[in-house]
Write a protein that holds these residues in place. Structure first.
Motif, PDB file in Angstrom:
ATOM      1  N   PHE A  46       0.828  -1.201   0.000  1.00 15.86           N
ATOM      2  CA  PHE A  46       0.000   0.000   0.000  1.00 15.86           C
ATOM      3  C   PHE A  46       0.868   1.260   0.000  1.00 15.86           C
ATOM      4  O   PHE A  46       0.587   2.222  -0.737  1.00 15.86           O
ATOM      5  N   ILE A  47       1.920   1.254   0.793  1.00 17.17           N
ATOM      6  CA  ILE A  47       2.808   2.422   0.870  1.00 17.17           C
ATOM      7  C   ILE A  47       3.529   2.640  -0.456  1.00 17.17           C
ATOM      8  O   ILE A  47       3.641   3.775  -0.945  1.00 17.17           O
ATOM      9  N   LEU A  48       4.036   1.558  -1.048  1.00 17.50           N
ATOM     10  CA  LEU A  48       4.753   1.683  -2.317  1.00 17.50           C
ATOM     11  C   LEU A  48       3.835   2.199  -3.420  1.00 17.50           C
ATOM     12  O   LEU A  48       4.219   3.072  -4.210  1.00 17.50           O
ATOM     13  N   LEU A  49       2.622   1.665  -3.482  1.00 16.28           N
ATOM     14  CA  LEU A  49       1.698   2.137  -4.503  1.00 16.28           C
ATOM     15  C   LEU A  49       1.332   3.595  -4.271  1.00 16.28           C
ATOM     16  O   LEU A  49       1.246   4.387  -5.223  1.00 16.28           O
ATOM     17  N   SER A  50       1.132   3.974  -3.008  1.00 18.23           N
ATOM     18  CA  SER A  50       0.808   5.361  -2.696  1.00 18.23           C
ATOM     19  C   SER A  50       1.935   6.291  -3.137  1.00 18.23           C
ATOM     20  O   SER A  50       1.682   7.385  -3.653  1.00 18.23           O
ATOM     21  N   TYR A  87      -5.013   0.319  -4.514  1.00 20.06           N
ATOM     22  CA  TYR A  87      -4.197  -0.842  -4.161  1.00 20.06           C
ATOM     23  C   TYR A  87      -4.969  -2.136  -4.396  1.00 20.06           C
ATOM     24  O   TYR A  87      -4.420  -3.113  -4.918  1.00 20.06           O
ATOM     25  N   PHE A  88      -6.235  -2.153  -4.031  1.00 18.52           N
ATOM     26  CA  PHE A  88      -7.053  -3.324  -4.349  1.00 18.52           C
ATOM     27  C   PHE A  88      -7.161  -3.494  -5.856  1.00 18.52           C
ATOM     28  O   PHE A  88      -7.225  -4.616  -6.373  1.00 18.52           O
ATOM     29  N   ARG A 124       0.831  -2.906 -11.482  1.00 13.86           N
ATOM     30  CA  ARG A 124       0.282  -4.179 -11.004  1.00 13.86           C
ATOM     31  C   ARG A 124       1.367  -5.095 -10.433  1.00 13.86           C
ATOM     32  O   ARG A 124       1.061  -6.051  -9.724  1.00 13.86           O
ATOM     33  N   LEU A 125       2.608  -4.810 -10.763  1.00 12.08           N
ATOM     34  CA  LEU A 125       3.708  -5.612 -10.231  1.00 12.08           C
ATOM     35  C   LEU A 125       4.014  -5.300  -8.772  1.00 12.08           C
ATOM     36  O   LEU A 125       4.743  -6.058  -8.119  1.00 12.08           O
ATOM     37  N   VAL A 126       3.472  -4.199  -8.245  1.00 12.45           N
ATOM     38  CA  VAL A 126       3.767  -3.828  -6.847  1.00 12.45           C
ATOM     39  C   VAL A 126       3.391  -4.948  -5.886  1.00 12.45           C
ATOM     40  O   VAL A 126       4.246  -5.427  -5.117  1.00 12.45           O
ATOM     41  N   PRO A 127       2.136  -5.428  -5.838  1.00 10.82           N
ATOM     42  CA  PRO A 127       1.833  -6.522  -4.906  1.00 10.82           C
ATOM     43  C   PRO A 127       2.524  -7.822  -5.275  1.00 10.82           C
ATOM     44  O   PRO A 127       2.830  -8.637  -4.398  1.00 10.82           O
ATOM     45  N   VAL A 128       2.791  -8.029  -6.545  1.00 12.78           N
ATOM     46  CA  VAL A 128       3.476  -9.256  -6.978  1.00 12.78           C
ATOM     47  C   VAL A 128       4.870  -9.321  -6.382  1.00 12.78           C
ATOM     48  O   VAL A 128       5.267 -10.323  -5.764  1.00 12.78           O
ATOM     49  N   VAL A 129       5.633  -8.251  -6.548  1.00 11.79           N
ATOM     50  CA  VAL A 129       7.008  -8.221  -6.039  1.00 11.79           C
ATOM     51  C   VAL A 129       7.021  -8.284  -4.513  1.00 11.79           C
ATOM     52  O   VAL A 129       7.827  -9.007  -3.905  1.00 11.79           O
TER      53      VAL A 129
END
Length: 228
Positions: A46-50, A87-88, A124-129
């Motif tokens: 969540f922080i990285l996406l923000s 994020y979702f 979309r790679l944020v939660p993947v990584v």
């Protein structure tokens, strides 16, 4: 009678061995550590996406209210609420909108990506990584050097308990109710199935598998303390 006792099978020992085999799937699973790592993975993602959202500037005053309240009561949702929806959205979870005109399912993430400079796949790679890294870390910290890749996958997937819990809470917290009865929140079923289960199970397991294959286990095992 003594001879019969010597030749008769020992049901108690056989039962114990069978019981051990049945329980081996859950033996030494670090549930408490998996909970912490799973929650941490969700928060970090969540922080990285923000950070990406702020750097890109894809949100403007027409999308969010100026306040940072999670559940704003007004004409526009708060910033944290929208960030939660996004994020979702990286997990392919849609936004559900209810109004006097009916209910619709809206891909808010896809719509905002039209304003982004970076390709959608990178977002979309944020939660993947993050989830692969979390599974890798969890397996590396708790498994011995003799662990098999299957053990690594099993341990990595256990972070699902923390990620699922946080996803369920987030789906309830990131809600918006407008002055005229309009409400919006992420689709709860999708949030649980996609963000809460599918992503962490598959990616956490892959991270744990990689940790064993790369020989990362054993050297740091036990840093989380005794297994739960």
């Amino acid at each position: 009678m003594n001879a019969a006792e010597m030749t008769a099978p020992k049901p108690t020992e056989a039962h114990t061995a069978t019981g051990d085999n049945r329980e081996s799937v859950f033996d030494d699973v670090p549930w408490q550590h998996a909970l912490v790592v799973g929650i941490g993975a969700f928060v970090l993602g969540f922080i990285l996406l923000s950070g990406l959202v702020m750097a890109e500037g894809v949100l403007d005053d027409s999308v969010t209210d100026e306040t940072d309240e999670v559940d704003s009561q007004g004409d526009e949702p708060g910033l944290l609420t929208v960030l939660g929806w996004l994020y979702f959205g990286t997990h392919f979870v849609d936004l559900g909108v209810d109004s006097v005109f009916g209910s619709i399912s809206f891909d808010m993430f896809g719509a905002l990506m039209e304003e982004a400079v970076l390709p959608e796949i990178l977002w979309r790679l944020v939660p993947v990584v993050v989830l692969i890294g979390a599974g890798y870390l969890l397996a590396a910290r708790v498994l011995p050097a003799t662990a098999s890749p299957e053990d690594g996958a099993k341990i990595g997937a256990t972070l699902t308990i923390g990620y699922l819990l946080t996803a369920a809470i987030g789906a309830q917290v990131f809600e918006f109710t407008g002055d005229e009865g309009t409400s919006a929140s992420v689709e709860f079923t999708e949030a649980l199935l996609l963000a809460g289960l599918l992503y962490p199970i598959l990616l956490g397991a892959f991270g744990g598998y990689l940790a064993v294959r790369r020989g990362a286990t054993g050297t740091t095992a036990g840093q989380f303390g005794p297994r739960a």
